[in-house]
Motif scaffolding. Structure first.
Motif, PDB file in Angstrom:
ATOM      1  N   PRO A  79       6.797  -0.643  -8.051  1.00  0.00           N
ATOM      2  CA  PRO A  79       6.015   0.177  -6.865  1.00  0.00           C
ATOM      3  C   PRO A  79       5.762  -0.342  -5.969  1.00  0.00           C
ATOM      4  O   PRO A  79       4.731  -1.100  -6.335  1.00  0.00           O
TER       5      PRO A  79
ATOM      6  N   GLY B  45       3.314  -0.371  -2.000  1.00  0.00           N
ATOM      7  CA  GLY B  45       2.363   0.178  -1.846  1.00  0.00           C
ATOM      8  C   GLY B  45       1.608  -0.351  -0.397  1.00  0.00           C
ATOM      9  O   GLY B  45       1.353  -1.357  -0.047  1.00  0.00           O
TER      10      GLY B  45
ATOM     11  N   SER C 291      -3.048  10.953  -1.997  1.00  0.00           N
ATOM     12  CA  SER C 291      -3.890  10.656  -2.850  1.00  0.00           C
ATOM     13  C   SER C 291      -4.922  10.777  -2.680  1.00  0.00           C
ATOM     14  O   SER C 291      -5.919   9.963  -2.081  1.00  0.00           O
TER      15      SER C 291
ATOM     16  N   TYR D 268      10.846   6.974  -3.292  1.00  0.00           N
ATOM     17  CA  TYR D 268       9.926   8.228  -3.853  1.00  0.00           C
ATOM     18  C   TYR D 268       8.887   8.101  -4.265  1.00  0.00           C
ATOM     19  O   TYR D 268       8.285   7.518  -4.864  1.00  0.00           O
ATOM     20  N   CYS D 269       7.904   9.542  -3.818  1.00  0.00           N
ATOM     21  CA  CYS D 269       6.498   9.567  -4.133  1.00  0.00           C
ATOM     22  C   CYS D 269       6.355  10.956  -4.701  1.00  0.00           C
ATOM     23  O   CYS D 269       7.143  11.653  -4.820  1.00  0.00           O
TER      24      CYS D 269
ATOM     25  N   ILE E   4       0.281  13.185  -0.586  1.00  0.00           N
ATOM     26  CA  ILE E   4       1.007  12.295  -1.387  1.00  0.00           C
ATOM     27  C   ILE E   4       0.970  11.035  -2.157  1.00  0.00           C
ATOM     28  O   ILE E   4      -0.716  10.919  -2.148  1.00  0.00           O
ATOM     29  N   SER E   5       1.055  10.718  -3.132  1.00  0.00           N
ATOM     30  CA  SER E   5       1.007   9.463  -4.141  1.00  0.00           C
ATOM     31  C   SER E   5       1.647   7.798  -3.420  1.00  0.00           C
ATOM     32  O   SER E   5       1.861   7.890  -1.815  1.00  0.00           O
TER      33      SER E   5
ATOM     34  N   TRP F 153       1.550   5.213  -3.868  1.00  0.00           N
ATOM     35  CA  TRP F 153       3.547   3.986  -4.932  1.00  0.00           C
ATOM     36  C   TRP F 153       4.229   4.594  -4.047  1.00  0.00           C
ATOM     37  O   TRP F 153       4.620   5.825  -4.612  1.00  0.00           O
ATOM     38  N   VAL F 154       5.416   3.870  -3.828  1.00  0.00           N
ATOM     39  CA  VAL F 154       6.718   4.191  -3.447  1.00  0.00           C
ATOM     40  C   VAL F 154       7.250   3.381  -4.408  1.00  0.00           C
ATOM     41  O   VAL F 154       7.419   2.008  -4.747  1.00  0.00           O
TER      42      VAL F 154
ATOM     43  N   PHE G 182       4.827   7.137 -11.841  1.00  0.00           N
ATOM     44  CA  PHE G 182       4.079   7.437 -10.153  1.00  0.00           C
ATOM     45  C   PHE G 182       2.726   7.153 -10.206  1.00  0.00           C
ATOM     46  O   PHE G 182       2.299   7.038  -8.643  1.00  0.00           O
TER      47      PHE G 182
ATOM     48  N   CYS H 229      -1.313  12.541  -8.233  1.00  0.00           N
ATOM     49  CA  CYS H 229      -1.878  12.146  -6.336  1.00  0.00           C
ATOM     50  C   CYS H 229      -2.812  13.850  -6.979  1.00  0.00           C
ATOM     51  O   CYS H 229      -2.211  14.621  -7.280  1.00  0.00           O
TER      52      CYS H 229
END
Length: 433
Positions: free
Chosen positions: A32, A34, A174, A233-234, A264-265, A267-268, A422, A425
């Motif tokens: 992912p 970020g 997060s 997505y996150c 939001i977290s 990492w995408v 993921f 968060c």
């Protein structure tokens, strides 16, 4: 458009980054993206690999990536990279997989690794617009029953993906503290409202969807192309002040009850990483209307569901002081919760000609399953406060108290695939200012 399974998903693939092999969230099969910094250096775009972060700014400037990616990957946010679209996203994934799996690349790549314990994470994108949807049908039904027991879903719900425009400026990564919001509150037995801190602060378990390639104003995105406009997505927590919401939401919908913070977290997770975990969309119950043609795509129905396992945990101040682990509030799967797919959300959002832009954020809405152990908000779990939950510490909760910390987590598991995650968060509630 759905991503295909290729050599990057091979369950036997190992990385020379030792911590990645068997990592619960970030094995080499995930990768992912970020945005991070280390001290005064950065922010830079990075990729999570095991317990480390690979600095793509350094890797790109070292000539280890395609030269036409260098500018976008050398910036301090992902907007420009997301605009490259799905073909470049898939190509970058394959190249990173090579760099991190082949021992011959180690000497060139290892200098650009940073321990994750050293980094500070930032918002992945400059978020120009944020829209929150309401596609979790079990959540919509549960909440509707509290106000309309005989008719919980409004007539439009099964025809149109419902959404509202949120506040982009208050989206935070997060770990940002949750300052208890103030606003007008009017209990049912009160004659007039008063103003003060929310007494019914809640969370909402959601997924966030980042837009990649946008569309021109006036040019809708066809449903068959919508997946190709999703960059990743996150996790998303739509913090909600239920007492403010109950008083203010008519006639125009959510306002101050929602716009004080969205977490939001960092990492995408890319659509490519999720390829082994795709599901068919749940069959609609008999008697439900078929989606209108602009929302119907057979490929999306067969593979548009997201096999993402979701969890929510709560840790109070007393639990932290006693060394007690967070208490799990719910556990479920996104695919079982979503009445509308991610592609349908994107297609509908643009269907009137609205122009989506790289880095725009879309929330799915609260993702509750049909069972009580998969509910995605305290409003549902405590039945609007009428059935407080018992915690292992002996405390009770109907809604969140100061000092409470919420932890959202997500992982994907499937037979024949390596589990990916993921990350988390989180957010801790602090008293109102």
């Amino acid at each position: 458009m759905t991503s295909t399974i290729d050599e990057t998903h091979n369950p036997d693939l190992q990385s020379w980054v030792g911590s990645a092999n068997g990592h619960i969230d970030f094995p080499i099969q995930n990768l992912p993206l970020g945005v991070f910094s280390v001290g005064s250096k950065g922010p830079h775009i990075g990729v999570a690999i095991g317990d480390s972060v690979l600095d793509l700014h350094g890797v790109a400037n070292a000539g280890l990536l395609d030269s036409h990616w260098t500018l976008a990957l050398s910036l301090g946010c992902l907007n420009a990279w997301f605009a490259h679209g799905p073909d470049d996203s898939a190509s970058l994934r394959r190249r990173l997989s090579e760099l991190l799996s082949q021992e011959s690349n180690r000497a060139k790549v290892e200098p650009h690794l940073v321990g994750r314990e050293r980094v500070t994470m930032h918002l992945p994108c400059t978020i120009g617009d944020y829209t929150d949807f309401y596609v979790g049908i079990h959540h919509a039904t549960n909440v509707g029953k509290q106000f309309r027991p005989d008719n919980p879903l409004l007539p439009n719900y099964k025809y149109v993906p419902i959404g509202y425009h949120g506040r982009a400026s208050s989206v935070r990564v997060s770990g940002h503290q949750v300052v208890r919001p103030k606003g007008q509150r009017k209990p049912p037995d009160a004659d007039v409202p008063d103003y003060g801190p929310s007494r019914r602060l809640d969370y909402e378990l959601e997924l966030g969807i980042f837009i990649g390639r946008g569309n021109e104003l006036g040019s809708p995105i066809p449903i068959g192309d919508a997946g190709g406009h999703i960059a990743g997505y996150c996790l998303l927590n739509d913090w909600s002040a239920r007492d403010l919401q109950a008083w203010e939401y008519q006639p125009l919908g959510p306002f101050l009850a929602k716009n004080f913070l969205t977490s939001i977290s960092p990492w995408v997770v890319s659509p490519e990483a999720l390829a082994p975990f795709r599901r068919a969309m749940p069959l609609r119950p008999e008697g439900d209307p078929d989606p209108l043609p602009y929302l119907w795509d057979e490929c999306d129905q067969q593979a548009g569901g997201l096999g993402i396992g979701l969890e929510v945990s709560l840790q109070t101040s007393a639990m932290r002081d006693a060394g007690m682990a967070p208490h799990q509030l719910s556990k479920g799967e996104a695919a079982a919760a979503m009445y509308w797919s991610a592609a349908q959300i994107v297609a509908h959002h643009s269907s009137n000609g609205c122009n989506l832009q790289p880095g725009d954020l879309i929330g799915t809405g609260t993702l509750s399953t049909s069972s009580r152990d998969g509910l995605g908000s305290l409003l549902e779990i405590s039945q609007g406060g009428k059935a407080p939950i018992e915690l292992p510490s002996g405390e009770q909760r109907s809604f969140l108290e100061d000092g409470d910390e919420l932890i959202l987590a997500a992982r994907c598991e499937a037979e024949g695939a390596v589990t990916i995650g993921f990350g988390s968060c989180t957010g801790k509630v602090v008293p109102a200012n």
